[in-house]
Design an enzyme around this catalytic site. Structure first.
Site, PDB file in Angstrom:
ATOM      1  N   ASP A  18     141.979 -12.914  -0.265  1.00 25.69           N
ATOM      2  CA  ASP A  18     140.897 -12.364   0.536  1.00 25.69           C
ATOM      3  C   ASP A  18     140.396 -13.416   1.519  1.00 25.69           C
ATOM      4  OD1 ASP A  18     138.602 -11.102   1.520  1.00 25.69           O
ATOM      5  OD2 ASP A  18     138.059 -10.273  -0.418  1.00 25.69           O
ATOM      6  N   GLN A  19     140.526 -13.120   2.798  1.00 23.68           N
ATOM      7  CA  GLN A  19     139.933 -13.945   3.860  1.00 23.68           C
ATOM      8  C   GLN A  19     140.745 -15.213   4.151  1.00 23.68           C
ATOM      9  OE1 GLN A  19     135.810 -13.142   3.951  1.00 23.68           O
ATOM     10  NE2 GLN A  19     135.225 -15.060   4.915  1.00 23.68           N
ATOM     11  N   CYS A  58     136.842  -6.217   4.221  1.00 23.95           N
ATOM     12  CA  CYS A  58     137.446  -5.875   2.931  1.00 23.95           C
ATOM     13  C   CYS A  58     137.698  -4.385   2.749  1.00 23.95           C
ATOM     14  CB  CYS A  58     136.559  -6.389   1.797  1.00 23.95           C
ATOM     15  SG  CYS A  58     136.355  -8.178   1.779  1.00 23.95           S
ATOM     16  N   HIS A 109     137.695  -3.153  -4.471  1.00 21.50           N
ATOM     17  CA  HIS A 109     136.633  -2.853  -3.502  1.00 21.50           C
ATOM     18  C   HIS A 109     136.691  -1.400  -3.023  1.00 21.50           C
ATOM     19  CE1 HIS A 109     133.749  -5.171  -0.665  1.00 21.50           C
ATOM     20  NE2 HIS A 109     133.251  -3.994  -1.031  1.00 21.50           N
ATOM     21  N   ASP A 310     143.840  -9.683   3.242  1.00 23.47           N
ATOM     22  CA  ASP A 310     143.222  -8.486   3.825  1.00 23.47           C
ATOM     23  C   ASP A 310     142.662  -8.744   5.227  1.00 23.47           C
ATOM     24  OD1 ASP A 310     141.132 -10.090   2.929  1.00 23.47           O
ATOM     25  OD2 ASP A 310     139.988  -8.448   2.040  1.00 23.47           O
ATOM     26  N   HIS A 311     142.317  -9.974   5.524  1.00 26.20           N
ATOM     27  CA  HIS A 311     141.844 -10.384   6.850  1.00 26.20           C
ATOM     28  C   HIS A 311     141.728 -11.899   6.837  1.00 26.20           C
ATOM     29  CE1 HIS A 311     137.949 -10.964   4.912  1.00 26.20           C
ATOM     30  NE2 HIS A 311     138.034  -9.718   4.464  1.00 26.20           N
TER      31      HIS A 311
END
Length: 500
Positions: A18-19, A58, A109, A310-311
């Site tokens: 994540d991130q 997210c 999420h 995810d990003h």
């Protein structure tokens, strides 16, 4: 030969973090970050150098993974919690129906938080979910104490422990400190520990689909001390600051976790960058730990692997932090596929420059598993881009560009890119930006007024109008982009009613 091999269908391992920024891989040339295990996956697999998250936060990013759809179809064009997830066809659901034993460990999420989304079982750690911790009107069964498996596991070992014990905000990208408990109790280690245990308890008569979904390197920036030590004295690269970046805006006086922008004291920013890189190396080592266990169970060479994020994280680029904005640090993600058993005929060590997106994960993994792809899926299988027999060829049927967006109040925006150029339109202000990503990959110069770029800008503006045609917000009438239309975070076909 085990029963899974007898069936002739591979296991499927999806690893998401994540991130994580696209450039934080040593094999991609980062001057500091060490990622030996991810490097090995890329060296023996295929790395996609132009992978993007079209809606880089997210919730919408995970909607793309689960459904294989564009944001226009899955309907989440911004960040909004507490909107039910009622998709009929999902990646784990299709694999489960095809006879796979499906398991998610870590972050989903979705809403409700324990919605299975087609999995047979989930072991959940979504991080700090504001709508579960702060909204006292929600049903008691949705309280974070009851939805988060990691918190329950941790409290069995450390009575009274909580995710906020370090005093770090879950969205601050500028503050860091080392993890205060044993490393084995860190959320990153927990995901791997539980994933290894899944290898023990899985149904041996079925191939498995395992989604290892890590919360880090998303804040809080809390790496174990041993990993922070790797970077505290390192010569860290300065964040790029474009000629268009704001430097005297009142919003920049001190960092704001709300706006995601600010002038941060150099010492604090350097510590945060060191902790961010440390979290990535920690993740890398734990992923290596799982791959070693997968090999010990005799399943490594019978497993197709896909790794992505995810990003991204802006991490001070242009005085910006976090994600959601249309710049490379936020939208551009790492994307690696690996096939240890050489079932798919991938070109080992290849780097593909084709533009891929998170919506491509579902059709790719279904195809690898020999499972039909539902008609609702809009993404494309990436395997033909990675085949040894197609090395160096350009696939004319592949997408020529990608449309991305994010509703975010005054910063709401849309962007289009082919990985070589990028056009950005801020829908509430009308501001435009244009970047030549080949010669200016760090987006240092906004070329929107450059005379020699006007033809390309007109082209991309028209492409964006075509992408927005028919959208309920009314962003275009087919001849121009219309500034000031109210952005939606979730399109009405997801809510089931029109938003007013």
């Amino acid at each position: 030969m085990n029963s899974t091999e007898n069936e002739g269908r591979p296991n499927v391992l999806l690893i998401t973090v994540d991130q994580m920024r696209y450039d934080c891989l040593s094999i991609a040339g980062h001057p500091v970050v060490e990622t030996p295990n991810l490097d090995e996956l890329a060296r023996t697999g295929v790395r996609f150098s132009r992978a993007y998250s079209a809606t880089p936060t997210c919730v919408p990013a995970r909607a793309a993974i689960f459904t294989g759809q564009s944001q226009r179809a899955h309907g989440r064009v911004g960040y909004q919690d507490s909107v039910p997830w009622n998709y009929k066809e999902t990646l784990p659901g299709e694999l489960a129906q095809a006879g796979y034993h499906t398991q998610c460990i870590g972050k989903m999420h979705v809403y409700p938080a324990r919605h299975l989304m087609g999995f047979h079982n989930v072991m959940l750690h979504d991080g700090y979910l504001h709508h579960n911790r702060n909204n006292h009107s929600i049903p008691v069964q949705q309280h974070y104490d009851q939805v988060d498996d990691y918190v329950q596991w941790l409290r069995e070992r450390v009575p009274g422990a909580d995710m906020i014990d370090l005093g770090l905000d879950c969205n601050s990208s500028t503050v860091a400190r080392p993890w205060h408990l044993a490393e084995m109790q860190h959320p990153t280690n927990w995901v791997v520990t539980q994933s290894i245990d899944f290898l023990r308890r899985r149904d041996p008569g079925k191939p498995f689909f395992l989604w290892m979904s890590f919360v880090r390197p998303h804040p809080p920036f809390d790496p174990p001390q041993a990993y922070l030590d790797l970077y505290e004295d390192a010569d860290l690269p300065e964040p790029p600051v474009g000629d268009w970046a704001r430097t005297e805006d009142p919003e920049l006086v001190g960092y704001s976790p709300i706006t995601g922008r600010g002038l941060v004291p150099k010492r604090r920013l350097r510590k945060a960058m060191a902790a961010y890189y440390a979290l990535i190396t920690h993740l890398d080592h734990q992923i290596g730990r799982f791959l070693q266990s997968l090999n010990e169970y005799g399943e490594l060479h019978n497993t197709v692997i896909l790794f992505t994020s995810d990003h991204g994280e802006l991490l001070g680029d242009h005085h910006l932090f976090r994600k959601s904005l249309p710049y490379e640090g936020s939208t551009h993600v790492p994307f690696i596929v690996n096939d240890p058993g050489n079932r798919l005929g991938l070109k080992r060590g290849a780097v593909s420059d084709s533009v891929v997106e998170l919506r491509d994960i579902m059709p790719s993994l279904l195809e690898a598993a020999g499972v039909p792809v539902p008609e609702t899926v809009e993404g494309k299988s990436i395997w033909r881009l990675a085949l040894a027999e197609n090395e160096g060829e350009i696939d004319p049927a592949w997408r020529q560009h990608l449309h991305g967006e994010h509703a975010q109040g005054a910063q709401s925006h849309h962007w289009v890119t082919d990985g070589k150029e990028k056009y950005i339109w801020f829908s509430q202000t009308g501001e435009e930006q244009f970047f030549d990503l080949v010669h200016d990959p760090k987006e240092l110069h906004n070329a929107i007024t450059d005379e020699d770029c006007q033809e390309r800008i007109r082209h991309w503006r028209m492409v964006l109008m075509q992408e927005l045609e028919g959208r309920e917000e009314g962003y275009t009438d087919g001849e121009r982009l219309i500034t000031g239309k109210k952005p939606l975070t979730v399109l009405s076909h997801i809510h089931g009613i029109a938003q007013k």
